[in-house]
Design an enzyme around this catalytic site. Structure first.
Site, mmCIF file in Angstrom:
data_model
loop_
_atom_site.group_PDB
_atom_site.id
_atom_site.type_symbol
_atom_site.label_atom_id
_atom_site.label_comp_id
_atom_site.label_asym_id
_atom_site.label_seq_id
_atom_site.Cartn_x
_atom_site.Cartn_y
_atom_site.Cartn_z
ATOM 1 N N TYR A 1 -12.273 4.167 -9.110
ATOM 2 C CA TYR A 1 -11.882 4.805 -7.845
ATOM 3 C C TYR A 1 -11.842 6.325 -7.934
ATOM 4 C CZ TYR A 1 -9.572 0.182 -7.199
ATOM 5 O OH TYR A 1 -9.268 -1.147 -7.105
ATOM 6 N N CYS B 1 -19.374 3.185 -24.104
ATOM 7 C CA CYS B 1 -20.666 3.838 -23.977
ATOM 8 C C CYS B 1 -21.130 3.853 -22.524
ATOM 9 C CB CYS B 1 -21.668 3.115 -24.880
ATOM 10 S SG CYS B 1 -23.110 4.111 -25.178
ATOM 11 N N GLU B 2 -20.413 4.614 -21.704
ATOM 12 C CA GLU B 2 -20.702 4.780 -20.272
ATOM 13 C C GLU B 2 -20.270 6.189 -19.900
ATOM 14 O OE1 GLU B 2 -21.866 2.623 -17.931
ATOM 15 O OE2 GLU B 2 -21.951 0.863 -19.225
ATOM 16 N N TYR C 1 -2.002 -1.814 -11.823
ATOM 17 C CA TYR C 1 -3.459 -1.956 -11.939
ATOM 18 C C TYR C 1 -3.988 -1.322 -13.227
ATOM 19 C CZ TYR C 1 -2.553 -2.973 -7.060
ATOM 20 O OH TYR C 1 -2.017 -3.503 -5.909
ATOM 21 N N GLY D 1 0.789 -1.223 0.000
ATOM 22 C CA GLY D 1 0.000 0.000 0.000
ATOM 23 C C GLY D 1 0.824 1.276 0.000
ATOM 24 N N GLU E 1 4.794 -5.900 1.386
ATOM 25 C CA GLU E 1 4.387 -6.414 0.071
ATOM 26 C C GLU E 1 3.780 -5.314 -0.803
ATOM 27 O OE1 GLU E 1 2.092 -9.845 1.388
ATOM 28 O OE2 GLU E 1 0.272 -8.629 1.355
ATOM 29 N N PRO E 2 4.633 -4.427 -1.277
ATOM 30 C CA PRO E 2 4.157 -3.342 -2.140
ATOM 31 C C PRO E 2 3.867 -3.832 -3.558
ATOM 32 C CG PRO E 2 6.533 -3.269 -1.971
ATOM 33 C CD PRO E 2 6.095 -4.393 -1.079
ATOM 34 N N GLY E 3 2.839 -3.276 -4.161
ATOM 35 C CA GLY E 3 2.568 -3.524 -5.577
ATOM 36 C C GLY E 3 2.878 -2.269 -6.359
ATOM 37 N N ARG F 1 -9.065 2.564 -13.479
ATOM 38 C CA ARG F 1 -8.932 3.222 -12.167
ATOM 39 C C ARG F 1 -9.717 4.532 -12.053
ATOM 40 N NH1 ARG F 1 -4.837 4.879 -10.066
ATOM 41 N NH2 ARG F 1 -5.150 4.118 -7.958
HETATM 42 N N1 PLP Z 1 -1.079 -6.988 -0.258
HETATM 43 C C1 PLP Z 1 -2.397 -7.238 -0.300
HETATM 44 C C2 PLP Z 1 -2.951 -8.329 0.539
HETATM 45 C C3 PLP Z 1 -3.236 -6.476 -1.115
HETATM 46 O O1 PLP Z 1 -4.550 -6.742 -1.162
HETATM 47 C C4 PLP Z 1 -2.672 -5.452 -1.911
HETATM 48 C C5 PLP Z 1 -3.518 -4.647 -2.795
HETATM 49 O O2 PLP Z 1 -4.684 -4.793 -2.955
HETATM 50 C C6 PLP Z 1 -1.286 -5.241 -1.849
HETATM 51 C C7 PLP Z 1 -0.519 -6.025 -1.019
HETATM 52 C C8 PLP Z 1 -0.604 -4.200 -2.674
HETATM 53 O O3 PLP Z 1 -1.108 -2.938 -2.537
HETATM 54 P P1 PLP Z 1 -0.357 -1.758 -3.287
HETATM 55 O O4 PLP Z 1 -0.314 -2.068 -4.727
HETATM 56 O O5 PLP Z 1 -1.155 -0.541 -3.022
HETATM 57 O O6 PLP Z 1 1.016 -1.681 -2.696
#
Ligand code: PLP
Length: 415
Positions: A316, A341-342, A369, A238, A273-275, A312
């Site tokens: 969101y 068409c939205e 994402y 996150g 665990e960053p995405g 997104r």
């Molecule tokens: N870990 C878990 C369990 C998640 O559900 C998410 C995102 O939904 C992430 C990590 C990664 O979040 P972000 O991409 O914001 O770092």
């Protein structure tokens, strides 16, 4: 690690830092809409994050971008990986991750996911399965699984840029905090309980550090309370990225300091665990203007990417900065809208230089994402994805065709 934290590795890559000439060449060669992912920037992001958390294991949340080239890049750099489904777990193994570096987080898992996870764990005994409900533990036991288990805890605190991504306090995710200790001790009779996990939500900013600190502190407390030797405490991802050009980058050192402080003394490895932090600013979406319409209330610029390409903003209300590639001239306030068409199929309002049919636009921070959430709604083929690495370019996902869109459809035979 091939990149270090230095002037060559700034905390954010802005849309204006990308090369217009390169964008023009890529759009000419591969057409639009087109995702461009820079693998060198992925490496830089990983290096910066790993340097900020030197004692932690960094798990890439694959849901942000599962392109094989991205996964392979992070694997080589030394990242571990967090997968949200059996499908993502398969992709992690296909990209070369060892079982020890793979966590599968099962959220209300369909039986087919658990079946596959158990098979994968047999082939890769280091795989860790993270569960968020007592039911999931029972369902794993029914399948004969007795391997590495991590418990997802609902820490009761959420954080993030939008209510729809604040998972930490949502009952859907994880077991209630006050039931976690007893469940962990019970599970330890039948499984190899190795860790605990929580995730507050996505888009942690400086303003949300209080919540992050609270979550981490609760997890540290839980780890100290239970009578089990845990290998790791996973405090989720996150980490936010600046989507607006004026937003400051996340102060990673403060996040890392706050995390260490809040966790307290623990004989277990910290896992983050960053995405998006690893891939968002490594990606751009290129799209072409096909319509310029002067309406009384706004100038509308129609483009060939829409909510099916990048959802997104519609999902969101997210802001993605957009600029006109190589164009100059008077900046005009425009509403950039897609072909779906939205009414929610819009990328918001942007200042674009003298918008003209045929212009190429670049949509920033699209590496996380973006393609992952693309759909075929309105029978729109998904776009192509190219990866760049220095001077090299390769196709990571070919552009879909209309034949792909209807490929799974069968002629109904009535019985
Ligand atoms: N870990 C878990 C369990 C998640 O559900 C998410 C995102 O939904 C992430 C990590 C990664 O979040 P972000 O991409 O914001 O770092």
């Amino acid at each position: 690690m091939s990149a270090t934290v230095s002037a060559d590795n700034p905390p954010v890559r802005r849309l204006s830092d990308w090369s217009d000439a390169r964008f023009g060449d890529l759009a000419d060669e591969y057409d639009t809409p087109l995702y461009v992912i820079d693998l060198e920037r992925v490496r830089e992001n990983y290096a910066r994050l790993a340097a900020a958390f030197p004692d932690a294991d960094v798990h890439f949340a694959a849901k942000a971008n599962t392109s094989r080239a991205v996964l392979e890049t992070l694997e080589v750099e030394g990242a571990s990986i967090e997968c949200a489904s059996a499908g993502e777990t398969e992709r992690a193994f296909a990209a070369g991750f060892e079982g020890e570096r793979v966590h599968y987080t099962a959220v209300n898992p369909p039986g087919i996911d658990l079946d596959r996870a158990v098979e994968l764990a047999a082939d890769h005994p280091g795989l860790t399965v993270t569960v968020g409900a007592a039911d999931t533990i029972d369902r794993l036991a029914e399948r004969g699984y007795d391997g590495r288990l991590c418990l997802r805890v609902n820490p009761g605190v959420g954080a993030g840029h939008h209510e729809k991504v604040r998972t930490g306090a949502d009952a859907k995710f994880g077991v209630p905090y006050d039931r976690a200790a007893s469940l962990l001790e019970l599970a330890a009779d039948d499984f190899d309980v190795v860790g605990i996990h929580a995730h507050a939500g996505s888009g942690i900013s400086g303003d949300d550090l209080g919540n992050h600190r609270e979550l981490v502190s609760r997890m540290g407390e839980l780890a100290r309370t239970i009578d089990l030797d845990l290998e790791f405490v996973d405090v989720g991802g996150g980490f936010g990225v600046p989507y607006h050009p004026d937003d400051p980058p996340l102060d990673l050192e403060s996040v890392a300091d706050a995390t260490r402080d809040a966790l307290g003394d623990l004989d277990a490895t910290l896992v983050v665990e960053p995405g998006r932090y690893l891939v968002a600013d490594a990606g751009v979406l290129l799209t072409r203007v096909n319509t310029v319409k002067e309406a009384p209330e706004a100038t509308v610029v129609g483009v060939d990417a829409g909510m099916t390409t990048l959802v997104r903003p519609a999902l969101y209300d997210s802001y993605h900065h957009i600029r006109s590639v190589g164009a100059d001239g008077r900046a005009v306030e425009t509403t950039v809208a897609g072909p779906i068409c939205e009414s929610s199929d819009t990328f918001g309002t942007h200042l674009l230089a003298d918008p003209t049919r045929g212009d190429l636009l670049a949509v920033g921070n699209a590496g996380a994402y973006g393609y992952e959430m693309a759909s075929q709604y309105n029978s729109r083929p998904r776009p192509a994805v190219v990866v760049v690495d220095g001077d090299r370019t390769g196709v990571a996902h070919r552009r879909e065709t209309h034949a792909d869109v209807i490929a799974t459809e069968t002629e109904v035979t009535w019985e």
